[in-house]
Design a protein around this motif. Structure first.
Motif, PDB file in Angstrom:
ATOM      1  N   GLY A 170       0.842  -1.185   0.000  1.00 26.10           N
ATOM      2  CA  GLY A 170       0.000   0.000   0.000  1.00 26.10           C
ATOM      3  C   GLY A 170       0.881   1.239   0.000  1.00 26.10           C
ATOM      4  O   GLY A 170       2.099   1.174  -0.196  1.00 26.10           O
ATOM      5  N   ARG A 171       0.300   2.370   0.265  1.00 27.97           N
ATOM      6  CA  ARG A 171       1.037   3.626   0.174  1.00 27.97           C
ATOM      7  C   ARG A 171       2.089   3.726   1.280  1.00 27.97           C
ATOM      8  O   ARG A 171       1.838   3.375   2.428  1.00 27.97           O
ATOM      9  CB  ARG A 171       0.055   4.792   0.198  1.00 27.97           C
ATOM     10  CG  ARG A 171      -0.867   4.742  -1.010  1.00 27.97           C
ATOM     11  CD  ARG A 171      -1.993   5.746  -0.968  1.00 27.97           C
ATOM     12  NE  ARG A 171      -1.526   7.113  -1.174  1.00 27.97           N
ATOM     13  CZ  ARG A 171      -2.321   8.108  -1.537  1.00 27.97           C
ATOM     14  NH1 ARG A 171      -3.615   7.904  -1.745  1.00 27.97           N
ATOM     15  NH2 ARG A 171      -1.828   9.323  -1.697  1.00 27.97           N
ATOM     16  N   ILE A 172       3.280   4.191   0.893  1.00 27.57           N
ATOM     17  CA  ILE A 172       4.458   4.196   1.767  1.00 27.57           C
ATOM     18  C   ILE A 172       4.831   5.626   2.106  1.00 27.57           C
ATOM     19  O   ILE A 172       4.713   6.537   1.288  1.00 27.57           O
ATOM     20  CB  ILE A 172       5.638   3.486   1.077  1.00 27.57           C
ATOM     21  CG1 ILE A 172       5.230   2.088   0.587  1.00 27.57           C
ATOM     22  CG2 ILE A 172       6.834   3.375   2.024  1.00 27.57           C
ATOM     23  CD1 ILE A 172       6.277   1.438  -0.307  1.00 27.57           C
ATOM     24  N   ASP A 173       5.317   5.823   3.311  1.00 24.42           N
ATOM     25  CA  ASP A 173       5.751   7.136   3.798  1.00 24.42           C
ATOM     26  C   ASP A 173       7.076   7.510   3.142  1.00 24.42           C
ATOM     27  O   ASP A 173       8.163   7.198   3.653  1.00 24.42           O
ATOM     28  CB  ASP A 173       5.887   7.090   5.326  1.00 24.42           C
ATOM     29  CG  ASP A 173       6.408   8.403   5.905  1.00 24.42           C
ATOM     30  OD1 ASP A 173       6.269   9.444   5.246  1.00 24.42           O
ATOM     31  OD2 ASP A 173       6.939   8.361   7.028  1.00 24.42           O
ATOM     32  N   THR A 174       6.999   8.168   1.980  1.00 32.34           N
ATOM     33  CA  THR A 174       8.181   8.585   1.229  1.00 32.34           C
ATOM     34  C   THR A 174       7.978  10.004   0.708  1.00 32.34           C
ATOM     35  O   THR A 174       6.877  10.555   0.762  1.00 32.34           O
ATOM     36  CB  THR A 174       8.429   7.652   0.027  1.00 32.34           C
ATOM     37  OG1 THR A 174       7.304   7.728  -0.864  1.00 32.34           O
ATOM     38  CG2 THR A 174       8.643   6.210   0.471  1.00 32.34           C
ATOM     39  N   ASP A 175       9.036  10.569   0.149  1.00 32.41           N
ATOM     40  CA  ASP A 175       8.931  11.894  -0.453  1.00 32.41           C
ATOM     41  C   ASP A 175       7.929  11.888  -1.605  1.00 32.41           C
ATOM     42  O   ASP A 175       7.179  12.859  -1.793  1.00 32.41           O
ATOM     43  CB  ASP A 175      10.302  12.366  -0.952  1.00 32.41           C
ATOM     44  CG  ASP A 175      11.263  12.676   0.182  1.00 32.41           C
ATOM     45  OD1 ASP A 175      10.794  12.882   1.319  1.00 32.41           O
ATOM     46  OD2 ASP A 175      12.482  12.708  -0.064  1.00 32.41           O
ATOM     47  N   MET A 176       7.922  10.808  -2.400  1.00 35.27           N
ATOM     48  CA  MET A 176       6.977  10.734  -3.502  1.00 35.27           C
ATOM     49  C   MET A 176       5.538  10.736  -2.987  1.00 35.27           C
ATOM     50  O   MET A 176       4.652  11.340  -3.581  1.00 35.27           O
ATOM     51  CB  MET A 176       7.224   9.486  -4.364  1.00 35.27           C
ATOM     52  CG  MET A 176       6.382   9.459  -5.639  1.00 35.27           C
ATOM     53  SD  MET A 176       6.828   8.126  -6.791  1.00 35.27           S
ATOM     54  CE  MET A 176       5.984   6.745  -6.033  1.00 35.27           C
ATOM     55  N   GLN A 177       5.329  10.078  -1.855  1.00 36.93           N
ATOM     56  CA  GLN A 177       3.988  10.053  -1.262  1.00 36.93           C
ATOM     57  C   GLN A 177       3.554  11.444  -0.832  1.00 36.93           C
ATOM     58  O   GLN A 177       2.384  11.835  -0.985  1.00 36.93           O
ATOM     59  CB  GLN A 177       3.968   9.107  -0.055  1.00 36.93           C
ATOM     60  CG  GLN A 177       2.583   8.725   0.399  1.00 36.93           C
ATOM     61  CD  GLN A 177       1.844   7.922  -0.663  1.00 36.93           C
ATOM     62  OE1 GLN A 177       0.805   8.347  -1.168  1.00 36.93           O
ATOM     63  NE2 GLN A 177       2.387   6.770  -1.001  1.00 36.93           N
TER      64      GLN A 177
END
Length: 226
Positions: A170-177
């Motif tokens: 699922g969605r990950i805590d990253t800069d892209m997010q």
């Protein structure tokens, strides 16, 4: 030690995968030439950089020629899309997203197949929930990730001596997010997303699975309890 090539290794999930694999693997850190990539190679003493533009197919071919044996290939590099409706998405967006997320992945895999065969290696595709379910506004990105799903399935059938794992986080805590959430107009709440270290741990666990088992598909969803 076995050798692992990780694309998109300069930051975020890729860097975390590299850190967790470093104790057990010699690393090739893939990414565009950057200070971040060089710093990670310095941090992970003994790691080498694989500083290549993945969409430059001629450069990619030249960079892979020296790799004669490869135990692990982790496809982590990728780009998001503009989150526009199909009616508003120009052809250039389709070309860019599919070029990075699918075509470059297929070409790097093709070029490294002899090295992977020599090691009876393992290919890990870091896919996405969008590779299983396409939502409105996500058509180019989802199409690229559905394509990677198909690529992994076909590779698994064509290369029985190579293990092929698809990871669908699922969605990950990253800069892209953060960029995606900004486009969506929401406030960023990192507790809603998977931690990069958690996803990396699942990938490293799959790689460490003994050879009598084939970890094919891994699905990770955030619980909101992180």
């Amino acid at each position: 030690m076995p050798t692992a090539l990780i694309t998109g290794a300069s930051r975020g999930l890729g860097a975390e995968i590299a850190r967790q694999l470093a104790p057990t693997h010699d690393l090739l850190l893939g990414g565009r030439p950057s200070a971040e990539l060089d710093a990670l190679a310095t941090e992970l003493d003994g790691a080498s950089t694989f500083a290549v533009e993945l969409t430059d197919h001629e450069e990619l071919e030249g960079a892979t020629e020296a790799i004669s044996e490869l135990d692990v290939l982790v496809h982590n590099a990728g780009v998001g899309s503009s989150l526009e409706k199909i009616a508003d998405t120009p052809v250039e967006e389709w070309q860019h997203v599919l070029g990075v997320n699918l075509i470059a992945v297929a070409e790097l895999t093709r070029l490294l197949l002899p090295a992977l065969r020599a090691a009876r290696g393992h290919v890990v595709f870091v896919n996405s929930g969008a590779g299983r379910n396409a939502r409105p506004g996500w058509a180019p990105y989802a199409a690229s990730k559905f394509g990677v799903t198909a690529l992994a399935q076909a590779l698994r059938g064509e290369e029985p001596e190579i293990r092929v794992t698809s990871v669908f986080p699922g969605r990950i805590d990253t800069d892209m997010q953060r960029d995606i959430v900004a486009i969506e107009g929401d406030e960023y709440d990192r507790s809603r997303f998977l931690k990069p270290a958690t996803v990396a741990a699942a990938i490293v666990h799959a790689i460490a699975t003994p050879g009598d088992a084939h970890p094919e598909d891994i699905i990770l969803k955030p619980t909101g309890r992180g």
